[in-house]
Design an enzyme around this catalytic site. Sequence first.
Site, short mmCIF file in Angstrom:
data_model
loop_
_atom_site.label_atom_id
_atom_site.label_comp_id
_atom_site.label_asym_id
_atom_site.label_seq_id
_atom_site.Cartn_x
_atom_site.Cartn_y
_atom_site.Cartn_z
N ASN A 62 0.84 -1.21 0.00
CA ASN A 62 0.00 0.00 0.00
C ASN A 62 0.86 1.25 0.00
OD1 ASN A 62 0.63 -0.82 2.69
ND2 ASN A 62 -1.02 0.42 3.52
N GLU A 64 0.48 5.28 0.50
CA GLU A 64 -0.44 6.33 0.96
C GLU A 64 0.04 7.71 0.52
OE1 GLU A 64 -0.97 5.65 5.19
OE2 GLU A 64 -2.09 3.81 4.81
N GLU A 75 -3.06 -4.35 -3.25
CA GLU A 75 -3.55 -5.23 -4.32
C GLU A 75 -3.58 -4.49 -5.66
OE1 GLU A 75 -4.82 -4.72 -1.34
OE2 GLU A 75 -6.19 -6.31 -0.70
N1 THU Z 1 -5.44 -1.35 2.29
C1 THU Z 1 -4.90 -2.18 1.36
O1 THU Z 1 -3.72 -2.04 0.97
N2 THU Z 1 -5.69 -3.16 0.85
C2 THU Z 1 -7.01 -3.34 1.16
O2 THU Z 1 -7.67 -4.20 0.57
C3 THU Z 1 -7.62 -2.52 2.19
C4 THU Z 1 -6.79 -1.48 2.81
C5 THU Z 1 -4.61 -0.25 2.81
C6 THU Z 1 -5.10 1.13 2.46
C7 THU Z 1 -4.47 1.95 3.56
O3 THU Z 1 -3.16 2.32 3.15
C8 THU Z 1 -4.38 1.01 4.74
O4 THU Z 1 -4.58 -0.29 4.23
C9 THU Z 1 -5.42 1.28 5.82
O5 THU Z 1 -6.71 1.31 5.30
#
Ligand code: THU
Length: 164
Positions: A62, A64, A75
Amino acid sequence: MKLLNLNITFEQYNGVSELNEQDAVLCENAEKALSSSYSPYSKFRVGTAIRLASGEIILGSNQENLAYPSGLCAERVALFSIGSAYPYAVIESMAITAQTDAFEILKPVTSCGGCLQVMAEFERKQASPIEVIFYCLNGEVLKVPSVQSLLPFSFVEDRLGAKA
Ligand code: THU
């Protein structure tokens, strides 16, 4: 009126050590992907590893952003990088895991609806199922045979993609 029922079948394991070697390797790679997570806001790291039919494994985490909605889930980072670098690749399986210093994650973390929608389109495009493995570090593993079983009512409108 008709009452209809949908069932999904998936596998549950007590840990990665119960998985076959290919799947265990994929989970280990998802765990490795956690280290590239950029998550200073949620402090919640998500890692994914995707195995292509060629055997190659692609990682994603992820990413941000201070403007929160501009960030992207692990994903979709991994899937879109496959879409751009290997547009004809066939995806066999993807493993997803998560980690935070804030609390202990006791269950496998499952993908958000936006990611499921994107996973569903990759599956539809390649016309073969993508296995999804949700892996709780040092704990339970869920293995689902296809994205279709996770999102049976994904948005589909083939005429939107049709040539005029
Ligand atoms: N997140 C993911 O990477 N995949 C998901 O399916 C749900 C949430 C991440 C987004 C954010 O950076 C962190 O988890 C908290 O929501």
